[in-house]
Write an enzyme that holds these catalytic residues in place. Structure first.
Site, PDB file in Angstrom:
ATOM      1  N   GLY A 247       0.820  -1.193   0.000  1.00 53.46           N
ATOM      2  CA  GLY A 247       0.000   0.000   0.000  1.00 53.46           C
ATOM      3  C   GLY A 247       0.860   1.251   0.000  1.00 53.46           C
ATOM      4  N   CYS A 248       0.236   2.382  -0.323  1.00 56.00           N
ATOM      5  CA  CYS A 248       0.989   3.641  -0.430  1.00 56.00           C
ATOM      6  C   CYS A 248       1.443   4.141   0.938  1.00 56.00           C
ATOM      7  CB  CYS A 248       0.150   4.689  -1.154  1.00 56.00           C
ATOM      8  SG  CYS A 248      -1.521   4.899  -0.521  1.00 56.00           S
ATOM      9  N   TYR A 249       0.526   4.292   1.877  1.00 56.31           N
ATOM     10  CA  TYR A 249       0.922   4.723   3.211  1.00 56.31           C
ATOM     11  C   TYR A 249       1.943   3.765   3.830  1.00 56.31           C
ATOM     12  CZ  TYR A 249      -2.804   8.288   3.758  1.00 56.31           C
ATOM     13  OH  TYR A 249      -3.603   9.401   3.651  1.00 56.31           O
TER      14      TYR A 249
ATOM     15  N   THR B 218       4.170   1.884   2.434  1.00 54.72           N
ATOM     16  CA  THR B 218       5.483   2.051   1.819  1.00 54.72           C
ATOM     17  C   THR B 218       6.252   3.178   2.491  1.00 54.72           C
ATOM     18  OG1 THR B 218       4.763   1.178  -0.318  1.00 54.72           O
ATOM     19  CG2 THR B 218       6.688   2.618  -0.318  1.00 54.72           C
TER      20      THR B 218
END
Length: 351
Positions: free
Chosen positions: A154-156, A158
């Site tokens: 996921g972005c957060y 990472t």
């Protein structure tokens, strides 16, 4: 590899699908031969994305998502579809010998019960959870290179995991009371119509959301617990920025004993010295979302507050590129035997 790798993309109409199509125009060893959408089938990519006009990729005709067709035509397939949908398609493709990079959350959580608790749906392909490799190359490079199923992070997570890993791996900070304060651009909410992400709702405002139940929480805790060798619970708090792209995470930790900024900075620089997609910024310099826009870089800045004994870690990524499609392409490169950065832009668009 001497031959061109044939790639498919399931779910081309969302922001992650759009970003992956943009990135694939740069790739010299991988060709997008299938792009699917139930709603836009029959149109070309240039019809729905005018930025692809006059580019070869723009002529690709969008098809219905058909696992049999994808398996017949593709070496690797990207799944840019919602959770629950991805697990079924992934299983069908794997049965046909196709490698899969899943951008959904379906294979990120190792434990079936934890996934079902946070995502409120049954995991029908739990037999694949033990095989899926978490696609963060800085932590799992060797496993990724030998995998056929990648759970794209996921972005957060990472931004948070890359920020915290050197401190936890070197026992620099306490594992209790870690606070991750993250802000994301509006594209992180997806491309679907939603009142909360309308221009007039987002512009010239700033708000928190998803407290304290954001679904990326167990993913962050799972991975940093592995790094630390003990179970960690974090306070993870998310906010919506009035910008298109970017995540800035400010992570508050408590140092174990006294450490100078020189010592901590050297440790971080050493940890990431052979991991070129992470840039540990010079002392006194802090990351900004604009300096990673459209790239797979993660920029990390470090601050020590001697009054509170805190190490404050700042981590910036582009949520659509490093946080989704760019990282997916990094993983696809690795599982297909290519250089990790092939086809990836290395300089942001400025200003």
């Amino acid at each position: 590899m001497s031959h061109t790798i044939k790639a498919g993309l399931v779910g081309v109409t969302g922001y992650t699908g759009m970003e992956l199509a943009r990135l694939m125009t740069h790739h010299s060893s991988m060709e997008l031969v299938r792009a699917t959408s139930r709603s836009e089938a029959g149109k070309t990519l240039a019809d729905i994305y005018p930025f692809l006009n006059r580019l070869p990729l723009g002529e690709l005709v969008i098809t219905q998502p058909d696992p049999a067709d994808l398996a017949a035509e593709c070496d690797v397939v990207f799944l840019a579809v919602p959770h629950k949908t991805a697990m079924e398609i992934a299983a069908a493709l794997l049965e046909e010998g196709v490698k899969v990079v899943d951008l959904s959350a379906d294979f990120r959580i190792n434990d079936k019960a934890t996934y079902e608790q946070w995502y409120a749906t049954e995991h029908t392909k739990a037999d694949l959870l033990s095989e899926a490799v978490y696609g963060l190359p800085e932590l799992y490079l060797d496993q990724i290179m030998g995998a056929r199923l990648i759970a794209n992070p996921g972005c957060y997570p990472t931004s948070a995991i890359l920020g915290l890993t050197p401190a936890l791996a070197n026992n620099l900070v306490e594992t209790e009371n870690i606070v991750i304060d993250s802000k994301s651009g509006a594209s992180g909410a997806g491309r679907g119509a939603n009142v909360g992400t309308l221009f007039c709702e987002v512009h010239d405002s700033f708000r928190a959301y998803g407290l304290p139940t954001h679904r990326h929480t167990p993913e962050i805790e799972q991975e940093i617990s592995k790094v630390a060798g003990e179970d960690i619970t974090v306070s993870f708090n998310t906010h919506l920025l009035p910008i298109d792209r970017g995540i800035l995470s400010t992570i508050y930790t408590k140092l174990k004993g006294e450490k100078t900024l020189d010592e901590v900075h050297e440790l971080y620089a050493d940890f990431y010295s052979d991991k070129p997609m992470v840039r540990v910024l010079p002392k006194g310099q802090l990351p900004e979302t604009r300096f990673v826009r459209g790239t797979v870089f993660c920029d990390i800045g470090l601050v020590i507050d001697p009054r509170t004994g805190r190490l404050i870690i700042l981590s910036a990524i582009d949520n659509l590129c490093r946080g989704a499609s760019g990282q997916a392409l990094m993983n696809a490169n690795l599982i297909c035997g290519l250089d990790i950065d092939e086809g990836l832009p290395m300089a942001p668009v400025m200003p």
